[in-house]
Design an enzyme around this catalytic site. Sequence first.
Site, PDB file in Angstrom:
ATOM      1  N   SER A 151      12.918 -10.238   5.565  1.00  0.00           N
ATOM      2  CA  SER A 151      12.004  -9.288   6.201  1.00  0.00           C
ATOM      3  C   SER A 151      12.629  -8.792   7.495  1.00  0.00           C
ATOM      4  O   SER A 151      13.486  -9.451   8.093  1.00  0.00           O
ATOM      5  CB  SER A 151      10.667  -9.967   6.509  1.00  0.00           C
ATOM      6  N   TYR A 164       5.081 -16.672   9.518  1.00  0.00           N
ATOM      7  CA  TYR A 164       5.832 -15.746   8.676  1.00  0.00           C
ATOM      8  C   TYR A 164       7.222 -15.481   9.256  1.00  0.00           C
ATOM      9  O   TYR A 164       8.222 -15.501   8.533  1.00  0.00           O
ATOM     10  CB  TYR A 164       5.059 -14.432   8.539  1.00  0.00           C
TER      11      TYR A 164
END
Length: 260
Positions: A151, A164
């Site tokens: 990401s 995350y």
Amino acid sequence: MSGVGRLAGKVALITGAGRGIGLAATKRFLAEGAKVVLADIDLSAAQKDAELLKEQYKDSVTFIRGDVAKEKDVKASCQLPLEKWGKLDVALLNAGVSHLLQPWLTTDESVLDRILAVNVKGPWLGMKHSAAAMIASPHKGKGCSIVLTSSVASLYGHPAFSAYVASKWAVRGLGLAGAQEFARHGIRVNTVQPGATDTRVFWDAAPGGMQDKVAMGALNVMGRLADPGEVASVMLFLASDEASFMTGSTVAVHAGATPT
């Protein structure tokens, strides 16, 4: 449909293939001549697409349900291409989850446990068993490619997104370690860092006040969210022989998003 395309003759495994980027990548890989195993913990969302893909690509596509956080499921997913088509050339380890943006001090430990199980343990197991399947193939791993979905959060931090962010930095590290460890077998390992993309994983992180897609588009210089197919195109390149001299790379697909 085989024999033509950038992945002609290749056999691929895609995790998290039931929706979003994984489903978009499945469609691209099949269109470019690959045989594909779709793996997901929940394929119900892709049922209509799955039926259409099966009708169009016949025996070039198959499906398996599995939890990437469970080793027996991961091993079964990675062995299926060998059992069905005799080899594994490409593994796109894409499955992942997010969590609602929330302050670190009020984030429950269970959130961290879930994120790490899927986003870190999942690709760790995926690399272990996909690499083993590649080495067990007739080519013994030569010319194979593993692509990890990290990401943009692995390029810098993000407030209220601690679990995350930690997981996606870990995925980036797994890619770098795997590139070094599996190079001797001829297996390339690269990592993609998608930015804001119009997927359920992305919207699961957005609190009510951030549901406006126009506002979310302000996260990058192009002023919009990515379509999953735009990220899948980069994954296709890394999976193909066109990227034969790329390993240990982290490829950002984030429309110029930079830390502030």
